[in-house]
Structures are given as structure tokens and as C-alpha cells.
Write a protein that holds these residues in place. Sequence first.
Motif: not given
Length: 236
Positions: A99, A101, A178-179
Motif C-alpha cells: 500500500r 503511503d 506496518t506502514r
Amino acid sequence: MPGVASAPTGPLDEPVRTSLLGAHAHLAQGLGDAVRYDPDVAPFLAEPQSAAEWDDVAALVGPGGHTVVPAFGALEPVGLEVLRAMEGVQLVGDAVTGRHDPELVRLGPDDVPAMSELVARTKPGPFLPRTIAMGTYLGVVEDGALVAMAGERLHPPGYTEISAVCTDEQHRGRGLGTRLVLAMAAVVRDRGEVPFLHAAATNTTAIRLYEALGFRLRARPDFTALTVPSDVPART
């Protein structure tokens, strides 16, 4: 932790060699059959496959020199001394899409001093003066200070390792790791590659995080630190 998933042989079985003969050839040092990263980039040596290659290793590393071999089988060094061995795990993210960011900062050579300081405090693994040349690094910067980061390390064909995942102690518990892992996975996926990771087998907290994000255990390499005895004559 679950057992090792069955996996076919391939570039992840020799990730150092396949990286240095491919995407990271510009970061390689070689002699005969021995090949390793430039010592300013990473400490890793491709796992030797013969006694003759061990002779090449001794000459390449030099008397009194040190190196680290991620060994995926029984390692029997010829003419080198074992300093220590750390049990590790290799996890592969076949199903991890990642993902992006936009709040994360792309780190560059000017950030290396801050990155080195963060690594010194958090100890995620080796980070040397030119480690940043191995690939993309992303970080979390707050009030002008780098508080967390992750980046790319080994680059076998079709894969990229996510590494140097670390967060300053005062900023843990906020999901920054996590990010960063998901953002790095997205960078890898954008190239059509699969993300993977290495971790110390004792780092169960990190392993649980990676497995929760969709990484699966593929192999259990040993990271073996070796030295060439100082009395070994240099090859001329």
C-alpha cells in the motif's frame, strides 16, 4: 511459528549470488568464482560451492578480513574461521500487494547520517556508508528527525528484499513498521516483483508482524560471520 512452506528451488536459494550476478552487479566484488558486495555496501558473500571457491574467498576477503554468508545448507568453510552464526528466517510475500503511503519521505544520500544514527539506536541489521545504493528507502520524519525507516536490500531476479525496518523506541506502538513494510511492498510490486524478508529467528515480534501482513515462512538460513586468519598469505 508455522513450519517451512514447501518451495521450489530458485533465486531465493542463493539470494546474494543471484543479486550480484544480476541487478546488483555494479555493487559486486569478485575473484575467481567468489563474489561479494563491496564492503561499504553490505557484508554479504555468496555461499561458496566448492573448496576452490573457498580459496578464492580467502583471497578476495584478505587476511584478517570479515564477511557474512547467508547459508541455506550445511556450511563447511575451508580455510576460514567461524566467528558466530545466527539462525534466521526467510519470508516471502507472494500474496502481499502493499500500500503506497504518500506521507512517507523518500530518503537519499544526504539522509545517510540520520539513517545511520537510527540504525545504531535500533539495531535492525547492517547499514553501511553505501547501503543506500542497494535500492529505495522510505522514512518517517517528524519535527525534522528521522524516527522510522525501511528499504531495499538483496535483489534476486523477480524479487526484492525489504530490510532495515526500524522505529525509534519512543515512537513504537503506532504502526509505523506496518506502514513502511506495506509501502515498500508496493514499491516492489510496481516493478512486477515479489517482496521478501530476512529476520533473526529470535525476533519473534517482527516475524509475527510480517506473517500478519501476509508473508509466509519459506526457509531457515543461517547468517554465518567468518574471518580469514591473519596468517593466511595474500594471493599475489
